[in-house]
Structures are given as C-alpha cells and as structure tokens.
Design an enzyme around this catalytic site. Structure first.
Site: not given
Length: 304
Positions: A20-24, A26, A144, A170
């Site tokens: 998940g490293a394309n945003t935020g 990550g 989280s 969640y």
C-alpha cells in the site's frame, strides 16, 4: 528524547517491501526508507499509481503488483518478489481498508478482515523464508487504535454473514493484525534473526478515511487540524518499528500524545484482549485454513 525521522539509520544494502505504498502512510514510509538507502519495493494494487508514487521518491524504488483482496494475486506477488530478490530485510504490512460497506474479497472473505489480516498473513507466510536467514530482518504490521472497538475475534461469524457493522469489522481486522504479530513473534523467537513488530499511526489524515460515514466524516474534516496528524507524522511509528536498533520483537509503537492520537513514536500497549495467547493461536490456525498458507520454519513456542 523524542524519536524523529533524523534518527532513522542508514538502510544501505537492505531490501524493504512496503504494501500500500502508493499513498498516505505507506508512501511516506517507503519514501524515507529509500532516502536512507534501502532498495524499496512498492507492493500496490494499482501499478500505474505505484509508478507515479515511485517517481516522487529518491533512491532505488521499484513497483510490484499486489492485490490483497485476492490470494491468487498475493501468491503471484510473492513469486515475483522471490524471482527479483534473494533476501528481504523489511516486510512492512501497511496496506488496508477502513469502514467499507459490506462486501467480500475475490475469495469470499469479508473485505476488511480479508484485506487487512488474511492478505497480509498469506503474504508474510509466503515470503518469510526470504527473511529468516537475514540478521536484523523484521516484519512490521500496521494496526490501529480501532483494534479496541468491540475488541473480539468473532470466530462464530468471522465473515460477518449474519450481521455487519463496518466499525466493528474494522476493529476485528486490526485486532487480528496485533494477534498475528504477537503469535508470529512467539514462533520466531527460537530462530533469533527475524522479529515481528506492530505499529499504529494514531489518527492520521489520509485517504483511508474515505469510507467513513458522512455524518462522522464531516466533523472529522472540520476538526482535522486539531485531532489528526499528517501522514508524514503518522508514518513515524512504523518507521521506528522498522529501523530503530533498540526495538524488540513483539513490541507495539504509536504516538506519544494524549490518547495516542498524535505525537512522536514510542512504545505503547495494546488492548488486554490482544494478548490472549489462546485466541492468538486459534486465529493463526483459522488463518492457515482460510488462506492455505503454512509458515516455514516458524514453530510455535508453548505459552508461558
């Protein structure tokens, strides 16, 4: 002393896989590791977005397709990583979904449990033998504060087929992340090389909140400058868990501010439920059955 990004050691010669490293979070995690000299693999569902993210980073950065909602994709990603890298130093299980409407993964798992926990469980198991021979290697899984919401693993309805609450689902997935980390560490302890660590970002202002119900999202947006921190700060607990030489297996890092909402990363404590060894081991067995993934050379150590 407050831990900051300036304390991230050089990572030259190390290979880091960040999901998940394309945003935020990550993206910020991967960016800083690359700046410190690591060879970073962005494991992302959308490779085009991944390439755009990689272009914004300095250093040795590559992109690998990984869709955690599909065990077939997880296996293909693991095979590709094996072919490209004979060793992995850091596996950072960062990707996740939050508060999604009721839906399932391609394999029929509830979306949040399937993506946040089962996808990462399978990926870790398929890559673990690339980490085990590497001294100082780490598996870092991002949980989280939401793991405290109705904190339980609902073995009688893991996939929320009888009823569905997006916040509770969640919470279950994030509790599973922690239980997976603690059980993995117990199994790794005898090997003395790889350790499992967890982290959480506090309340960070990222795209992860896009599925939050509108009635909650609006006030959160208005109050964001006060109650959240940017992704650059939210990534620091993960980065500390991944790089601080003093980190020990089985530890959990989060912000040091009031309620662990924001602040500098420090060692924190998870919910009492997360430390239940019997439930951890039951979850492990169920996860193996659901994913079909068995962990190599990760023997269970009897609980004290």
């Amino acid at each position: 002393m407050k831990w900051t990004e300036q304390q991230i050691p050089r990572q030259d010669g190390r290979v880091a896989v960040v999901t998940g490293a394309n945003t935020g979070l990550g993206f910020e995690t991967a960016r800083r590791l690359a700046e410190r000299g690591a060879s970073v693999v962005l494991a992302v569902r959308d490779t085009q977005k991944g390439k755009l993210a990689a272009a914004r980073m300095n250093g040795d950065v590559s992109v690998r397709e990984l869709d955690l909602t599909s065990l077939e994709s997880v296996r293909a990603a693991a095979d590709g990583l094996r072919a490209a890298h004979p060793r992995i130093d850091l596996l950072i299980n960062n990707a996740g979904v939050m508060y999604t409407p009721k839906q399932t993964t391609r394999d029929g798992f509830e979306m949040q449990f399937g993506t946040n926990h089962l996808g990462h469980f399978a990926l870790t198991g398929l890559l673990l033998d690339l980490l085990l021979p590497v001294p100082g290697s780490r598996v870092v899984t991002v949980s989280s504060t939401g793991h405290r919401i109705r904190a339980a693993i609902h073995f009688d309805d893991l996939q929320w087929e009888r009823s569905y609450g997006r916040a509770a689902a969640y919470g279950q997935s994030k509790l599973a992340n922690l239980m997976f980390t603690y059980e993995l560490q117990r199994r790794l302890a005898a090997h003395g090389t790889t350790v499992a660590v967890a982290a959480h970002p506090g309340v960070s202002n990222t795209e992860l909140t896009r599925n939050t119900p509108a009635a909650v999202r609006r006030p959160v947006t208005w109050l964001a400058p006060v109650i959240t921190q940017p992704a650059t700060a939210g990534a620091l607990p993960t980065l500390r868990a991944a790089t601080d030489p003093s980190v020990l297996g089985g530890q959990y890092y989060g912000p040091d501010g009031l309620g662990e909402v924001r602040g500098h990363p420090r060692l924190v404590t998870s919910s009492p439920e997360s430390y239940d060894v019997t439930v951890q081991q039951r979850l492990w067995a169920v996860s193996e059955d659901l994913t079909g993934v068995r962990f190599p050379a990760a023997r269970a150590v009897a609980a004290a």
